[in-house]
Design a protein around this motif. Structure first.
Motif, PDB file in Angstrom:
ATOM      1  N   PRO A 238       0.814  -1.221   0.000  1.00 55.66           N
ATOM      2  CA  PRO A 238       0.000   0.000   0.000  1.00 55.66           C
ATOM      3  C   PRO A 238       0.850   1.274   0.000  1.00 55.66           C
ATOM      4  N   PHE A 239       0.267   2.306  -0.600  1.00 50.80           N
ATOM      5  CA  PHE A 239       0.947   3.584  -0.778  1.00 50.80           C
ATOM      6  C   PHE A 239       0.068   4.697  -0.224  1.00 50.80           C
ATOM      7  N   HIS A 240       0.700   5.708   0.360  1.00 50.69           N
ATOM      8  CA  HIS A 240      -0.027   6.878   0.848  1.00 50.69           C
ATOM      9  C   HIS A 240       0.577   8.117   0.192  1.00 50.69           C
ATOM     10  N   PRO A 241      -0.229   8.913  -0.514  1.00 46.82           N
ATOM     11  CA  PRO A 241       0.315  10.051  -1.264  1.00 46.82           C
ATOM     12  C   PRO A 241       0.865  11.178  -0.394  1.00 46.82           C
ATOM     13  N   GLN A 242       0.535  11.170   0.899  1.00 41.23           N
ATOM     14  CA  GLN A 242       0.979  12.259   1.764  1.00 41.23           C
ATOM     15  C   GLN A 242       2.019  11.816   2.788  1.00 41.23           C
ATOM     16  N   LYS A 243       2.557  10.621   2.586  1.00 45.31           N
ATOM     17  CA  LYS A 243       3.575  10.130   3.503  1.00 45.31           C
ATOM     18  C   LYS A 243       4.815   9.704   2.732  1.00 45.31           C
ATOM     19  N   LYS A 244       5.950   9.805   3.369  1.00 44.70           N
ATOM     20  CA  LYS A 244       7.202   9.378   2.755  1.00 44.70           C
ATOM     21  C   LYS A 244       7.185   7.867   2.620  1.00 44.70           C
TER      22      LYS A 244
END
Length: 270
Positions: A238-244
């Motif tokens: 999973p990926f989060h656009p607002q986290k490194k």
């Protein structure tokens, strides 16, 4: 396997059950999936899979929705449109590309059950417009492909139906409709690189996040080179656009047994 087992029990039963809906919640919104006697196996399968199947993909979607990063979503290889529904119930402008025209009726019904307006474009995607031959495994439409090498493998496992379908590019569609995605999901059974080559202008214009599937490690080197040439970096999900996020190394990408990844424009990397 659990839900497939019980769906078969219901289908094989001579007793009719009361039709209704299976309700699930995704990112705070309710989604209603129909349960019909004449298609219970499929309905039950989709109802339980809509938020549970490919959990890392769904978590990534939820991160994008909750962060309000996506205003326009393109679903390339939409099949029954269950990925599209997750965005549509949140009021996100969604275009679903699916070459099997019969699936549009199902998708439109799911949308009507949820009081939303879907937009399914019945065409295959590629690097140029024209026509394509789609090979459809009987009873397994999610494995359909326009790629000849994929067809050779499919015919070893399934009875195949042959269908001539329109072929368009993302660039052409976006320009004609003035719609440029913030996020695109590409799941086209071996045709991913062709789809990407047909959206070069979109990549340059809107730098969308690109969530893609790649099932075969021997097909990954061209994908790696494509994204590198477009100034994109590949991440695991999973990926989060607002986290490194931790980037994935080339060697890891080429040999990994994981099938889903996301490519991010370098200008958007945190």
């Amino acid at each position: 396997l659990f839900h497939r087992f019980y769906a078969r029990i219901f289908k094989n039963s001579s007793e009719k059950i009361e039709e209704g809906t299976w309700n699930v919640f995704f990112a705070g919104k309710e989604i209603r999936m129909p349960l019909r006697n004449d298609s219970l196996l499929l309905d039950w399968d989709l109802a339980l899979a809509i938020t549970a199947h490919d959990a890392e993909v769904k978590e990534t979607y939820e991160n994008f929705i909750n962060s309000k990063t996506v205003k326009i979503f393109f679903d390339a290889g939409a099949n029954y449109g269950t990925h599209s529904l997750l965005f549509l119930v949140h009021g996100i402008n969604t275009v679903s590309f699916e070459p099997i025209s019969s699936l549009k009726n199902e998708f439109d019904f799911y949308c009507s059950v949820n009081n939303i307006n879907g937009n399914m474009v019945n065409a295959a995607l590629g690097e140029k417009s024209g026509k394509a031959t789609l090979w459809i495994p009987v009873g397994e439409p999610w494995e359909s492909s326009i790629v000849e090498t994929e067809m050779e493998e499919l015919k070893l496992k399934y009875e195949l139906e042959k269908l001539e379908v329109p072929l368009i590019t993302i660039d052409e569609y976006s320009f004609a409709n003035n719609l440029y995605p913030d996020l695109i999901k590409i799941d086209t059974e071996g045709n991913e690189l062709n789809v990407l080559n047909g959206m070069i202008n979109v990549i340059k214009t809107s730098e969308p996040y690109i969530l893609f599937e790649t099932n075969k490690p021997d097909q990954r080197q061209p994908l790696w080179e494509f994204f590198r040439n477009q100034n994109y970096t590949i991440f695991s999900i999973p990926f989060h656009p607002q986290k490194k996020q931790k980037t994935i190394l080339q060697r890891e990408f080429l040999i990994s047994g994981t099938t889903n990844y996301i490519a991010v424009a370098n200008s958007k990397i945190k």
